[in-house]
Design an enzyme around this catalytic site. Structure first.
Site, PDB file in Angstrom:
ATOM      1  N   THR A  55       0.727  -1.119  -0.070  1.00  0.00           N
ATOM      2  CA  THR A  55       0.113  -0.044   0.092  1.00  0.00           C
ATOM      3  C   THR A  55       0.768   1.348  -0.010  1.00  0.00           C
ATOM      4  OG1 THR A  55       0.156  -0.254   2.551  1.00  0.00           O
ATOM      5  CG2 THR A  55      -2.044  -1.131   1.080  1.00  0.00           C
ATOM      6  N   ASP A  56       2.076   1.037   0.410  1.00  0.00           N
ATOM      7  CA  ASP A  56       2.945   2.233   0.784  1.00  0.00           C
ATOM      8  C   ASP A  56       3.173   3.032  -0.530  1.00  0.00           C
ATOM      9  OD1 ASP A  56       4.719   0.487  -0.258  1.00  0.00           O
ATOM     10  OD2 ASP A  56       6.369   0.815   1.149  1.00  0.00           O
ATOM     11  N   SER A 109      32.024  -5.719   6.752  1.00  0.00           N
ATOM     12  CA  SER A 109      30.978  -6.328   7.174  1.00  0.00           C
ATOM     13  C   SER A 109      31.145  -7.668   7.808  1.00  0.00           C
ATOM     14  CB  SER A 109      29.651  -6.656   6.191  1.00  0.00           C
ATOM     15  OG  SER A 109      28.814  -7.173   6.267  1.00  0.00           O
ATOM     16  N   ALA A 164      15.053 -12.024   4.736  1.00  0.00           N
ATOM     17  CA  ALA A 164      14.112 -12.636   5.191  1.00  0.00           C
ATOM     18  C   ALA A 164      12.658 -11.825   5.409  1.00  0.00           C
ATOM     19  CB  ALA A 164      14.072 -12.891   6.726  1.00  0.00           C
ATOM     20  N   SER A 179      17.848  -4.263   4.726  1.00  0.00           N
ATOM     21  CA  SER A 179      18.402  -3.343   3.910  1.00  0.00           C
ATOM     22  C   SER A 179      17.955  -1.887   4.484  1.00  0.00           C
ATOM     23  CB  SER A 179      18.187  -3.471   2.540  1.00  0.00           C
ATOM     24  OG  SER A 179      16.704  -3.537   2.082  1.00  0.00           O
ATOM     25  N   GLU A 209      17.836   3.626  -1.640  1.00  0.00           N
ATOM     26  CA  GLU A 209      17.569   2.250  -2.008  1.00  0.00           C
ATOM     27  C   GLU A 209      17.006   2.264  -3.404  1.00  0.00           C
ATOM     28  OE1 GLU A 209      16.003  -0.293   0.896  1.00  0.00           O
ATOM     29  OE2 GLU A 209      14.744  -1.419  -0.446  1.00  0.00           O
ATOM     30  N   ASP A 252       9.597   0.758   5.168  1.00  0.00           N
ATOM     31  CA  ASP A 252      10.661  -0.053   5.799  1.00  0.00           C
ATOM     32  C   ASP A 252      11.502   1.127   6.363  1.00  0.00           C
ATOM     33  OD1 ASP A 252       9.339  -2.169   4.552  1.00  0.00           O
ATOM     34  OD2 ASP A 252      11.141  -2.456   3.081  1.00  0.00           O
ATOM     35  N   TYR A 306       8.180  -7.357  -7.950  1.00  0.00           N
ATOM     36  CA  TYR A 306       7.795  -6.288  -7.059  1.00  0.00           C
ATOM     37  C   TYR A 306       7.538  -5.055  -8.042  1.00  0.00           C
ATOM     38  CZ  TYR A 306       7.839  -2.712  -3.351  1.00  0.00           C
ATOM     39  OH  TYR A 306       7.546  -1.637  -2.585  1.00  0.00           O
TER      40      TYR A 306
HETATM   41  C1  GLA Z   1       8.716  -4.287   0.712  1.00  0.00           C
HETATM   42  C2  GLA Z   1       9.086  -2.657   0.476  1.00  0.00           C
HETATM   43  C3  GLA Z   1       8.149  -1.767   1.253  1.00  0.00           C
HETATM   44  C4  GLA Z   1       6.716  -2.381   1.077  1.00  0.00           C
HETATM   45  C5  GLA Z   1       6.500  -3.726   1.284  1.00  0.00           C
HETATM   46  C6  GLA Z   1       5.206  -4.173   1.030  1.00  0.00           C
HETATM   47  O1  GLA Z   1       9.131  -4.520   2.115  1.00  0.00           O
HETATM   48  O2  GLA Z   1      10.243  -2.388   0.789  1.00  0.00           O
HETATM   49  O3  GLA Z   1       8.315  -0.616   0.722  1.00  0.00           O
HETATM   50  O4  GLA Z   1       6.083  -2.271  -0.370  1.00  0.00           O
HETATM   51  O5  GLA Z   1       7.415  -4.403   0.537  1.00  0.00           O
HETATM   52  O6  GLA Z   1       4.298  -3.731   1.801  1.00  0.00           O
END
Ligand code: GLA
Length: 409
Positions: free
Chosen positions: A50-51, A82, A138, A143, A180, A192, A249
């Site tokens: 949804t973002d 790292s 995961a 990230s 990103e 995120d 995605y």
């Molecule tokens: C990943 C993306 C987020 C979001 C989710 C799905 O985590 O980094 O921006 O779109 O998928 O809600």
């Protein structure tokens, strides 16, 4: 039954000690780091995909964090090491960080410095080392945890003052998202990074992703005291492959933009739930349109579920959110088509063993699922998921507990 593998978080002292030691090994000849910073991974309670549709999301910060020890340099070099890639020292000149040119894990780090510079802040090169207990790959935003730890580190060493309040943190979010999207090349939506920088312990973060909102308008911290409600948030890392830089995605995002175009709206957020049927009709009946219809139906119903979930939590009715989580999962599985066999298996096994609700979390195509469980049922639900994986011949999943935790600091 194989015994469940728990993925524990580190204490702040342990995390700091690890990166201080690593810093000495990697760059110690030139002295100690300027300091140690850390940022959490996240799980999203509801509001998935949804973002980037200007919608609502409701993440919490994990107790699992990425730690960074950093020292600024005066010569414009960025040198990184790292614990997760011990043989892979990463180095670049900050001036050379460029979209489409900078690659590798260091892009997530150097990209943040690049984005802060692009926003007009004076940022120099640096040496940094990284270690993390956020499970990698995961779907728990390892990230974003890396970007956000680096963002608060650079904020501190250059006295930018942005991490001091929520409006400043929202600016850091923007820089991390640019890193990103533009440098690391993952077309993600920003939830995120907002979770990692703007969450608060004991709270869920209700994010409103409409463009142009002030920091105050874009986030509300909703008290989410799981322990007081006798609840536990269980996270299951299915260890099924998950990658956001691949095409799926981006395809979902493009489909939403295409649908918004056809419907004549700036984003799918503009379609109210009671306008959904009209909008779906307008998309037409061809086979291609049928795919778009399902994508739109997910986004519009998911935004409504997120608002409803937040209302229940605000009203002290957290034990009643389960059906919304289950409906979210079904929508992501059937309409948005981003679930995976392993995720469906977790949901089914958890619900069968008495979880109040369960769903995939994050981008999907593998990654993690969450289950909201009465504290007394955690062992039973964990065992049921473990057994389901054993019986299906799948590699053992990892289990985490997710009390809503602190943001980057
Ligand atoms: C990943 C993306 C987020 C979001 C989710 C799905 O985590 O980094 O921006 O779109 O998928 O809600």
């Amino acid at each position: 039954m194989t015994s469940p593998q728990w993925l524990d978080s580190w204490s702040a002292d342990d995390g700091a000690a690890r990166v201080r030691t690593l810093f000495t090994e990697a760059f110690g000849d030139d002295g100690a780091p300027d300091g140690v910073w850390s940022a959490p991974g996240r799980v999203n309670l509801i509001g998935e995909h949804t973002d980037y549709n200007a919608g609502l999301a409701l993440p919490v910060a994990l107790p699992h964090r990425t730690y960074v020890a950093l020292r600024s340099r005066t010569d414009g070099l960025v040198r990184l090491a790292s614990a997760q890639a011990p043989d892979e020292r990463w180095e670049t000149a900050l001036d050379e960080v460029t979209p489409g040119v900078t690659h590798g894990w260091g892009a997530y780090v150097a990209g943040v410095a690049w984005a802060l510079r692009a926003a007009g802040h004076e940022v120099s090169g640096f040496d940094a080392v990284v270690d993390s207990c956020v499970p990698f790959g995961a779907g728990l935003s390892s990230s974003a945890a890396l970007e956000c730890a680096v963002a608060v580190a650079l904020d501190a060493v250059h006295s930018l003052g942005l991490a001091a309040d929520d409006a400043g943190r929202a600016e850091l979010v923007t820089a991390c998202v640019r890193a990103e999207n533009e440098i690391a090349g993952a077309p993600t939506g920003g939830m995120d990074q907002a979770a990692s920088l703007r969450c608060s312990a004991g709270h869920a973060l209700l994010l409103d992703c409409r463009p142009g909102l002030t920091a105050l308008e874009s986030a509300e911290r909703v008290p989410f005291d799981l322990a007081a409600a006798g609840l536990t948030l269980l996270v299951v890392d299915t260890r099924a492959e998950h990658a956001l830089v691949d095409g799926q995605y981006a395809q979902r995002r493009a489909a939403c933009e295409q649908a918004a175009d056809i419907l004549g709206v700036a984003s799918l957020r503009e379609i109210a739930p009671d306008e959904l049927d009209v909008a779906l009709d307008k998309l037409g009946g061809t086979e291609d349109a049928e795919v778009l219809r399902r994508r739109v139906r997910h986004v519009v119903t998911e935004i409504a579920r997120t608002a409803e979930f937040a209302n229940l939590v605000r009203a002290g009715r957290a034990t009643e959110v389960g059906p919304l989580m289950n409906a979210s999962h079904a929508s992501l599985r059937d309409d948005y088509e981003v679930s995976a066999h392993e995720l469906d298996l977790v949901v089914e096994a958890a619900l069968g063993a008495g979880a109040l609700g369960a769903r995939m979390t994050g981008g999907g195509f593998g990654g993690s699922a969450i289950a909201l469980v009465r504290a007394a049922d955690v062992d039973g639900v964990t065992a049921a998921v473990q057994t389901a994986f054993d019986e299906a011949g799948l590699a053992a999943p990892g289990f985490l507990l997710a009390p809503p935790s602190d943001p980057a600091r």
